[in-house]
Design an enzyme around this catalytic site. Structure first.
Site, PDB file in Angstrom:
ATOM      1  N   ASP A  80      -2.607  12.236  -2.247  1.00  0.00           N
ATOM      2  CA  ASP A  80      -2.592  13.701  -2.262  1.00  0.00           C
ATOM      3  C   ASP A  80      -2.954  14.172  -3.672  1.00  0.00           C
ATOM      4  O   ASP A  80      -2.296  13.810  -4.639  1.00  0.00           O
ATOM      5  CB  ASP A  80      -1.206  14.203  -1.875  1.00  0.00           C
ATOM      6  CG  ASP A  80      -1.205  15.692  -1.551  1.00  0.00           C
ATOM      7  OD1 ASP A  80      -1.943  16.447  -2.206  1.00  0.00           O
ATOM      8  OD2 ASP A  80      -0.463  16.092  -0.635  1.00  0.00           O
ATOM      9  N   LYS A 131      -3.407  21.967  -8.084  1.00  0.00           N
ATOM     10  CA  LYS A 131      -2.962  22.981  -9.033  1.00  0.00           C
ATOM     11  C   LYS A 131      -2.282  22.321 -10.229  1.00  0.00           C
ATOM     12  O   LYS A 131      -1.502  21.384 -10.075  1.00  0.00           O
ATOM     13  CB  LYS A 131      -2.005  23.967  -8.354  1.00  0.00           C
ATOM     14  CG  LYS A 131      -2.660  24.795  -7.258  1.00  0.00           C
ATOM     15  CD  LYS A 131      -1.670  25.768  -6.637  1.00  0.00           C
ATOM     16  CE  LYS A 131      -2.347  26.593  -5.552  1.00  0.00           C
ATOM     17  NZ  LYS A 131      -1.399  27.558  -4.909  1.00  0.00           N
ATOM     18  N   GLU A 155       4.721   5.077   3.984  1.00  0.00           N
ATOM     19  CA  GLU A 155       4.094   6.354   4.332  1.00  0.00           C
ATOM     20  C   GLU A 155       5.138   7.259   4.985  1.00  0.00           C
ATOM     21  O   GLU A 155       5.689   6.919   6.033  1.00  0.00           O
ATOM     22  CB  GLU A 155       2.927   6.121   5.292  1.00  0.00           C
ATOM     23  CG  GLU A 155       2.315   7.371   5.873  1.00  0.00           C
ATOM     24  CD  GLU A 155       1.715   8.275   4.803  1.00  0.00           C
ATOM     25  OE1 GLU A 155       2.259   9.388   4.601  1.00  0.00           O
ATOM     26  OE2 GLU A 155       0.732   7.865   4.152  1.00  0.00           O
ATOM     27  N   ASP A 188       9.795   7.515   1.828  1.00  0.00           N
ATOM     28  CA  ASP A 188       9.465   7.639   0.408  1.00  0.00           C
ATOM     29  C   ASP A 188       9.375   6.251  -0.229  1.00  0.00           C
ATOM     30  O   ASP A 188      10.314   5.447  -0.132  1.00  0.00           O
ATOM     31  CB  ASP A 188      10.563   8.467  -0.267  1.00  0.00           C
ATOM     32  CG  ASP A 188      10.199   8.923  -1.672  1.00  0.00           C
ATOM     33  OD1 ASP A 188       9.458   8.209  -2.363  1.00  0.00           O
ATOM     34  OD2 ASP A 188      10.688   9.998  -2.075  1.00  0.00           O
ATOM     35  N   THR A 211     -13.019   4.384   4.386  1.00  0.00           N
ATOM     36  CA  THR A 211     -12.020   5.072   5.197  1.00  0.00           C
ATOM     37  C   THR A 211     -12.487   6.480   5.546  1.00  0.00           C
ATOM     38  O   THR A 211     -13.461   6.991   5.000  1.00  0.00           O
ATOM     39  CB  THR A 211     -10.684   5.165   4.451  1.00  0.00           C
ATOM     40  OG1 THR A 211     -10.854   6.035   3.318  1.00  0.00           O
ATOM     41  CG2 THR A 211     -10.234   3.786   3.971  1.00  0.00           C
ATOM     42  N   ARG A 212     -11.753   7.125   6.432  1.00  0.00           N
ATOM     43  CA  ARG A 212     -12.114   8.489   6.829  1.00  0.00           C
ATOM     44  C   ARG A 212     -11.995   9.452   5.660  1.00  0.00           C
ATOM     45  O   ARG A 212     -12.744  10.434   5.573  1.00  0.00           O
ATOM     46  CB  ARG A 212     -11.269   8.955   8.016  1.00  0.00           C
ATOM     47  CG  ARG A 212      -9.777   9.001   7.769  1.00  0.00           C
ATOM     48  CD  ARG A 212      -8.998   9.146   9.084  1.00  0.00           C
ATOM     49  NE  ARG A 212      -7.564   9.049   8.863  1.00  0.00           N
ATOM     50  CZ  ARG A 212      -6.743  10.083   8.920  1.00  0.00           C
ATOM     51  NH1 ARG A 212      -7.196  11.287   9.171  1.00  0.00           N
ATOM     52  NH2 ARG A 212      -5.448   9.904   8.735  1.00  0.00           N
ATOM     53  N   TYR A 213     -11.075   9.174   4.727  1.00  0.00           N
ATOM     54  CA  TYR A 213     -10.944  10.035   3.557  1.00  0.00           C
ATOM     55  C   TYR A 213     -12.161   9.891   2.656  1.00  0.00           C
ATOM     56  O   TYR A 213     -12.659  10.880   2.108  1.00  0.00           O
ATOM     57  CB  TYR A 213      -9.663   9.680   2.789  1.00  0.00           C
ATOM     58  CG  TYR A 213      -8.408   9.984   3.561  1.00  0.00           C
ATOM     59  CD1 TYR A 213      -7.957  11.293   3.717  1.00  0.00           C
ATOM     60  CD2 TYR A 213      -7.656   8.965   4.140  1.00  0.00           C
ATOM     61  CE1 TYR A 213      -6.812  11.582   4.436  1.00  0.00           C
ATOM     62  CE2 TYR A 213      -6.507   9.239   4.869  1.00  0.00           C
ATOM     63  CZ  TYR A 213      -6.086  10.546   5.004  1.00  0.00           C
ATOM     64  OH  TYR A 213      -4.955  10.827   5.720  1.00  0.00           O
ATOM     65  N   GLU A 214     -12.649   8.679   2.497  1.00  0.00           N
ATOM     66  CA  GLU A 214     -13.853   8.477   1.693  1.00  0.00           C
ATOM     67  C   GLU A 214     -15.054   9.140   2.349  1.00  0.00           C
ATOM     68  O   GLU A 214     -15.861   9.797   1.668  1.00  0.00           O
ATOM     69  CB  GLU A 214     -14.111   6.989   1.504  1.00  0.00           C
ATOM     70  CG  GLU A 214     -15.331   6.717   0.636  1.00  0.00           C
ATOM     71  CD  GLU A 214     -15.627   5.230   0.503  1.00  0.00           C
ATOM     72  OE1 GLU A 214     -15.412   4.686  -0.583  1.00  0.00           O
ATOM     73  OE2 GLU A 214     -16.062   4.624   1.513  1.00  0.00           O
ATOM     74  N   GLU A 219       0.849  -1.193   0.000  1.00  0.00           N
ATOM     75  CA  GLU A 219       0.000   0.000   0.000  1.00  0.00           C
ATOM     76  C   GLU A 219       0.879   1.235   0.000  1.00  0.00           C
ATOM     77  O   GLU A 219       1.754   1.392   0.870  1.00  0.00           O
ATOM     78  CB  GLU A 219      -0.958   0.034   1.191  1.00  0.00           C
ATOM     79  CG  GLU A 219      -1.874   1.244   1.153  1.00  0.00           C
ATOM     80  CD  GLU A 219      -3.086   1.139   2.064  1.00  0.00           C
ATOM     81  OE1 GLU A 219      -3.754   2.183   2.269  1.00  0.00           O
ATOM     82  OE2 GLU A 219      -3.372   0.034   2.573  1.00  0.00           O
TER      83      GLU A 219
END
Length: 234
Positions: A143, A147, A94, A121, A213-216, A69
């Site tokens: 992320d 822009k 991560e 990384d 997930t919390r992002y979803e 992941e």
């Protein structure tokens, strides 16, 4: 030392994004101090593996199939997969140390023992993963770098996709979840260029083993539609 490299011999790689966030709680600091080293997938960083020798995954994980992941956030998906598939080993990469600390707490709570963590990384991890060693990879709510001038910072560029393609086994699955329409556009353009083929799966339908997930949940609250894209390495 090669021109354009660190004193360690590492190539100069621009890194974008946060490494640290809010001050860690004492329990999170304890988890980082006591748990993180034992969860290493092996010598990844340049200071401990300057010759970039490939990891011995069979020795580290007992011959289990390896999943990966990229950017696991707080670790909800990573721990869910580890619990759901105890016969696989899953490596999470991560660089955001607060997310790593959150994951370590979840690992303790869940009692899973088939997770490895690279707190840095993912490109450094790609350096030392053997060719065709990973059976499934996940990129969940990366992320978005909204822009236009920052789109080259996104994971779905050839700089990241080509080494990902190399470390995946033939037939391996690569899943991408995002709520950003332009990230979908770039994913559909760049991922096939790296050699992947898209799997016929409705992009508005989550995978059967997907945990919300919390992002979803944030995306849904704010009225953004999640997309679930599936690719394979031929």
């Amino acid at each position: 030392m090669k021109k354009g490299s660190h004193p360690s011999g590492a190539p100069w790689r621009n890194f974008y994004g946060r490494i640290h966030g809010k001050t860690l709680r004492p329990t999170q600091k304890e988890h980082l101090e006591h748990d993180l080293d034992a969860l290493s997938p092996g010598p990844v960083d340049w200071d401990v593996n300057p010759d970039r020798e490939k990891l011995d995954l069979d020795a580290r994980f007992g011959g289990k199939p390896i999943w990966l992941e990229v950017g696991f956030g707080g670790g909800e998906h990573l721990v869910h997969m580890a619990k759901s598939y105890p016969d696989i080993a899953i490596i999470g990469a991560e660089p955001f140390i607060n997310g790593v600390a959150m994951l370590l707490g979840k690992i303790r709570d869940a009692g899973v023992d088939n997770i490895a963590v690279h707190p840095g990384d993912v490109r450094d991890l790609f350096d030392v993963l053997p060719d065709a060693s990973v059976e499934k990879a996940f990129l969940n709510y990366p992320d978005p770098w909204p822009k236009a001038r920052h789109h080259r910072r996104r994971f779905v560029t050839q700089e990241h996709l080509e080494p990902l393609f190399r470390v995946l086994k033939p037939g391996a699955e690569f899943r991408v979840a995002t709520d950003i329409p332009d990230y979908v556009r770039q994913t559909l353009e760049e991922v096939p260029q790296a050699g992947f083929v898209r799997v016929d799966h409705p992009d508005d339908a989550a995978w059967a083993d997907w945990p919300s997930t919390r992002y979803e949940q944030k995306a849904l609250r704010e009225g953004r539609r999640p997309h679930y894209l599936t690719f394979r390495r031929p």
